[in-house]
Every structure is written in structure tokens, then in C-alpha cells.
Write a protein that holds these residues in place. Structure first.
Motif, short mmCIF file in Angstrom:
data_model
loop_
_atom_site.label_atom_id
_atom_site.label_comp_id
_atom_site.label_asym_id
_atom_site.label_seq_id
_atom_site.Cartn_x
_atom_site.Cartn_y
_atom_site.Cartn_z
N ALA A 143 39.21 42.13 46.60
CA ALA A 143 39.50 40.71 46.79
C ALA A 143 40.22 40.44 48.10
N GLY A 144 40.80 41.47 48.67
CA GLY A 144 41.50 41.28 49.94
C GLY A 144 42.99 41.44 49.75
N GLY A 145 43.65 41.97 50.74
CA GLY A 145 45.08 42.18 50.65
C GLY A 145 45.84 40.88 50.51
N GLY A 146 46.89 40.94 49.68
CA GLY A 146 47.76 39.78 49.52
C GLY A 146 47.27 38.74 48.55
N VAL A 147 46.11 38.95 47.90
CA VAL A 147 45.60 37.98 46.94
C VAL A 147 46.17 38.28 45.56
N GLU A 148 46.70 37.26 44.92
CA GLU A 148 47.24 37.37 43.56
C GLU A 148 46.51 36.36 42.68
N VAL A 149 46.00 36.82 41.54
CA VAL A 149 45.34 35.94 40.59
C VAL A 149 46.32 35.61 39.48
N VAL A 150 46.57 34.30 39.26
CA VAL A 150 47.57 33.86 38.29
C VAL A 150 46.96 32.83 37.35
N ASP A 151 47.66 32.60 36.26
CA ASP A 151 47.27 31.53 35.34
C ASP A 151 47.44 30.19 36.06
N ALA A 152 46.37 29.42 36.14
CA ALA A 152 46.43 28.14 36.85
C ALA A 152 47.44 27.19 36.23
N ARG A 195 49.54 30.06 49.04
CA ARG A 195 48.49 29.05 49.17
C ARG A 195 47.40 29.29 48.13
N ILE A 196 46.86 28.19 47.60
CA ILE A 196 45.74 28.32 46.69
C ILE A 196 44.48 28.61 47.50
N GLU A 197 43.83 29.73 47.19
CA GLU A 197 42.58 30.09 47.87
C GLU A 197 41.44 30.27 46.88
N GLY A 198 41.66 29.84 45.64
CA GLY A 198 40.58 29.90 44.66
C GLY A 198 41.03 29.33 43.34
N LEU A 199 40.07 28.79 42.59
CA LEU A 199 40.34 28.22 41.27
C LEU A 199 39.09 28.33 40.43
N GLY A 200 39.24 28.79 39.20
CA GLY A 200 38.12 28.84 38.28
C GLY A 200 38.59 28.52 36.87
N VAL A 201 37.72 27.86 36.11
CA VAL A 201 38.02 27.49 34.73
C VAL A 201 36.86 27.96 33.85
N ILE A 202 37.18 28.58 32.71
CA ILE A 202 36.16 29.01 31.76
C ILE A 202 36.39 28.29 30.45
N ARG A 203 35.28 27.94 29.79
CA ARG A 203 35.38 27.18 28.55
C ARG A 203 34.32 27.69 27.57
N PRO A 204 34.62 27.63 26.26
CA PRO A 204 33.66 28.10 25.26
C PRO A 204 32.48 27.16 25.13
#
Length: 289
Positions: A143-152, A195-204
Motif C-alpha cells: 500500500a505504500g509507506g506511511g499508509v494506515e487503514v483505520v475505521d472511518a 490526510r485522508i487518501e482513501g475511503l471505502g464502505v461495505i454493506r450486506p
């Protein structure tokens, strides 16, 4: 003598419309209708023949100048009798004077062109279990250095809404709050140096769990979000509608092992509105844009 009337949808109608869309093979989210109603409570129309619902359309207004058509359905036994075109006219009348968008199935695209719509790009639905599903950090998936994926949900909502505006022509804060916050949904955000560099939402959904929106600064960030979101659903099977306007998006789907299953075209009545198409990897909803 039969009587056909068009009126606003009730809560019961919204559930029915969702079921009709499912029967068409569109695989809508199980709870999408709750966010849809927030977006524009008067934007969903139902046609009744002697009191029986037989057709529907959504004509949702955003801001002062944009609108989106969706849920254009006539029940199979009532097609070819003029009810669908009456729904269409009612929906378009509601959006008169606005730039109007829609995501049209292949068999209807010529009809939309006769009504003044022109294709902007093709959306292709990709489905499957992505390679590496469940790796939420993305750190060891490139994903690239320094990227953190968190709960939106851990981020201030105002930041999510401002980020969404890069990809959509009007503010849609109330809809977005419901869309990301409904029970059973998960949103993940990618951060780099805060900084926000991505956002995704999943739904049933009744089929593969739907991802949308999916925004990302790079294909690697998009892949990290897809893998993380897939890890939140049983079996890991996902589906997302990928815009051909982003040349990096479809190659990424192949890299992840997802297969194309369903095609639509994004169409507008005028020039496509400005948006960060290079960062758009999955549209929010074929029904509302």
C-alpha cells in the motif's frame, strides 16, 4: 376501467422497490433504502394501477443544480403498456432544469440517448473474493509507506464529507452520514500523515457484499481497502461497480482476481461534472450516483 396514478413512495414502497431491484439482478444493499430516503424524501415515485404498485423510479435532487435517476422499473407483466414512460416523464419533470445523471443498463441506453443523455463512461461490476482478503493494514500488501487503514467512524464526519466532495458534484452530507453509519456496514479510511487518501464502505446484500464508494489516491491504497473490507464479511465475497473513467481501476480488479459480471453506463444530460476520476475506484450506488 383501469386507473394509473403516480405518487411518492412510502416506507413499505421503499422495501418493495428494493425487492424489485433484487429481482432484476442488481443486488442492492439490504438497508440502502434507509439512506436513500434521507437523501431526498420526495425523490422516490411509485406508479399504481388500480392501487397495485406496478412501476417505480427515483429522481433525487442534490443541491441546486444536480439530480440523479435510478430505480427505473416496470414489473415484467406490465411492460409495454406505457406505464414505464409515464414514470420516466414524472421523474424527469421533477429534475427539470438540472444536470441529470444515471447509470443505465445496456438494454436501456439507446432509450436514454433519445431523451438527451450521453455516455460519459462505462461501469463494470466486478465480483469475487479478492486475493489477500482480510489484510486491513495494507502495509505488507504494497500500500505504500506511511499508509494506515483505520475505521472511518473514528474520524470526524466533517472530514469524510469534505473528502467525498472531491468525487461527487454536490454536497450530500445527510445521505453520507446514513450511508456510512447504518448497522451492519463498515467503513475504512486510509490515512497518510493524517490526510485522508482513501475511503471505502461495505454493506450486506442478498448476493456478494457491495463496496461503494471506493476512493483512493493510488491503486495500492484501493487494494488495501478492498482487502480490508472483504475481511469484514463472511466468505470475503464482494462486488463493486468500477468506473472505466479511471484507467487504473479495471487492471486492479484483474490483479485482485475479481471477475466482471454486469455492465452499466454513466450518462448525463450535459457535460460530466468535474470530479477526481483518477481517485474513483467504485461508485457509491447505481441508484443514487
Amino acid at each position: 376501467m383501469t386507473e394509473f396514478e403516480i405518487s411518492g413512495a412510502s416506507a413499505a414502497d421503499m422495501a418493495l422497490i428494493r425487492d424489485w431491484a433484487d429481482e432484476e439482478g442488481w443486488n442492492p444493499g439490504d438497508t440502502d433504502r434507509f439512506a436513500f430516503a434521507v437523501a431526498d424524501p420526495e425523490g422516490f415515485l411509485v406508479g399504481r394501477l388500480d392501487g397495485e404498485p406496478v412501476a417505480c423510479i427515483s429522481a433525487v435532487r442534490y443541491g441546486a443544480g444536480f439530480g440523479f435517476i435510478g430505480f427505473y422499473i416496470a414489473r415484467p407483466t406490465f411492460r409495454g403498456q406505457g406505464y414505464g414512460i409515464r414514470m420516466w416523464r414524472a421523474g424527469m419533470e421533477r429534475l427539470d432544469g438540472r444536470l441529470v445523471g444515471l447509470d443505465g443498463v445496456v438494454e436501456q441506453q439507446d432509450n436514454y440517448r433519445t431523451s438527451g443523455f450521453r455516455s460519459a463512461w462505462t461501469n463494470m461490476r466486478y465480483e469475487g473474493v479478492p486475493e489477500g482478503a482480510g489484510d486491513e493494514s495494507g502495509a505488507d500488501r504494497g500500500a505504500g509507506g506511511g499508509v494506515e487503514v483505520v475505521d472511518a467512524a473514528s474520524l470526524p464526519f466533517a472530514r469524510l464529507a469534505a473528502y467525498d466532495r472531491r468525487f461527487f458534484p454536490e454536497a450530500r452530507d445527510a445521505f453520507l452520514a446514513a450511508w456510512t453509519g447504518l448497522p451492519g456496514r463498515t467503513g475504512l479510511a486510509a490515512l497518510r500523515d493524517g490526510r485522508i487518501e482513501g475511503l471505502g464502505v461495505i454493506r450486506p446484500s442478498s448476493g456478494a457484499a457491495r463496496i461503494g464508494p471506493l476512493y483512493a489516491a493510488t491503486p495500492a491504497v484501493a487494494a488495501a481497502l478492498i482487502r480490508g473490507l472483504a475481511g469484514r464479511v463472511p466468505g470475503g465475497a464482494v462486488a463493486l461497480d468500477v468506473p472505466g473513467a479511471n484507467p487504473a481501476a479495471e487492471p486492479l480488479m484483474a490483479e485482485l482476481g475479481l471477475a466482471p459480471t454486469f455492465e452499466t453506463a454513466r450518462m448525463y444530460t450535459g457535460p460530466a461534472p468535474e470530479a477526481d476520476l483518477a481517485g474513483l475506484y467504485g461508485v457509491t450506488s447505481l441508484e443514487l450516483g
